[in-house]
Motif scaffolding. Sequence first.
Motif: not given
Length: 486
Positions: A98-124
Amino acid sequence: MSIIDGTDLEDYFVRTRWFAGKSRPFSVARSRRIADLAAGGEGVRVAVFLVTVEYSDAEAGEETYQVPLALYDEPQEAIAHAFIAAVEDEGRLRHIYDAVHDRYAMALWLNGLVAAELSGAHEIGGLRFRRVEGTEPLDPELRSSPLTGEQSNSSVRFDDVAIMKLFRKVTPGVNPDIEIHRELTRQHSEHVAALYGWVEADVNGETVQLAMMQEFLRTASDGFELATGSVRSLLANPSQSVEESGADFAGEAARLGTAVAEVHAALRSRFPSETRDAAAARALARALEDRLDHALGVVPELEPFAERLRAMYATVAALGRLDVQRVHGDLHLGQTLRTAHGWRIVDFEGEPGRPFAERSLPDSPWRDVAGMLRSFDYVPGTVALTQATEEGPDPDAEDDLRADLAREWARRARGHFLDAYVGALCRTESVGADAAAPGEEEQILADNRTLLDAYVADKAVYEAVYEKRNRPAWIAIPLAALAHVV
């Protein structure tokens, strides 16, 4: 392409807290892989699935759940508790968690939101990450840890900075939780946690919203846990009155009533509201009757109250108007947090099980008020049932006194909440006024009593269905309420 078969998914679903159909006969009808993400050197890949289950009981129907899976070539001892299966994928053995319990997997969601900060949206990899303008930047080094208490969704905390709610049961369209938090964040409401962003995907030409990231409230205490703690403290020394005990919740209930009224005012300012005619009142009465008819098929114990409930709903049908606006839709103490700076309202998804299109429809704010009044009534019943389970039956001479104190606790909490709500409602509708005009609060309550009583009864009917399906021993709580309400 699927990497896990239906049997493995079914076994996994019944072990989770968030799957709503554990007590019903179900099977996995289909699954669709909608996104793939990779975490660089950590060796994890993530596959996000939408899994549709079908029910074979009298109600039948189907539901779709989001299932993010972390895929590893080697077993991961650190998340062994989240292991689901080991299967063949692209010619190699994959260990699935279950990816929710994996910090490396959850870092992908965090990185996607960080990448969206300048433009407002980012796709991965099939996921689209969106940010709310003007909110705090997120540190990509934040570490995740899953929370354990939630049921219908999964929440992941990122240090003491942010919290991500991953929606489990999903449906196409705009999730009210995201929509309302976005508007109240833009309004700088002091009664919600700021929304930082959200995650979505396109599925069959429609947008499905999958997760949201919010401000983490460091000093927050769950409202229901706070209330049950108050009752436990009260009953530990039954020789004192509620007011003398130091465990009176009336003050907190009043502050919460003010907060709810101010949130309702904010929602009126950001979303359409209207006054509907007598036809809307009749339609509401029919909807309440329909819900009762359905409930009677699930909970035969409701039959003694049916005639009086129908009579109550008939008074709703006779109303000449109905004021509606955007509301919370599923408000109770478990949807509140008490922080050092006051009460916060959370989880604006609306009533579970209803389509988003229905949850987003304008409704009466008195439905929210009724939900909170029922929640105050639930607290003593919950304490009594959990204590009986923990301590076993051991009646003593003070039991009747404790029961009277618990009822008084609930009565005072309900009364102070309602008085504060109506008082704040008068102030928000009378711009610039410090207090309501003489008699104004009493008139507002009198004008809406029929509607409020009907919503309180309807909520108790809803609770009876829920308890029958999930906690049959608890059904006494809503049935006792109906004996007094109707």
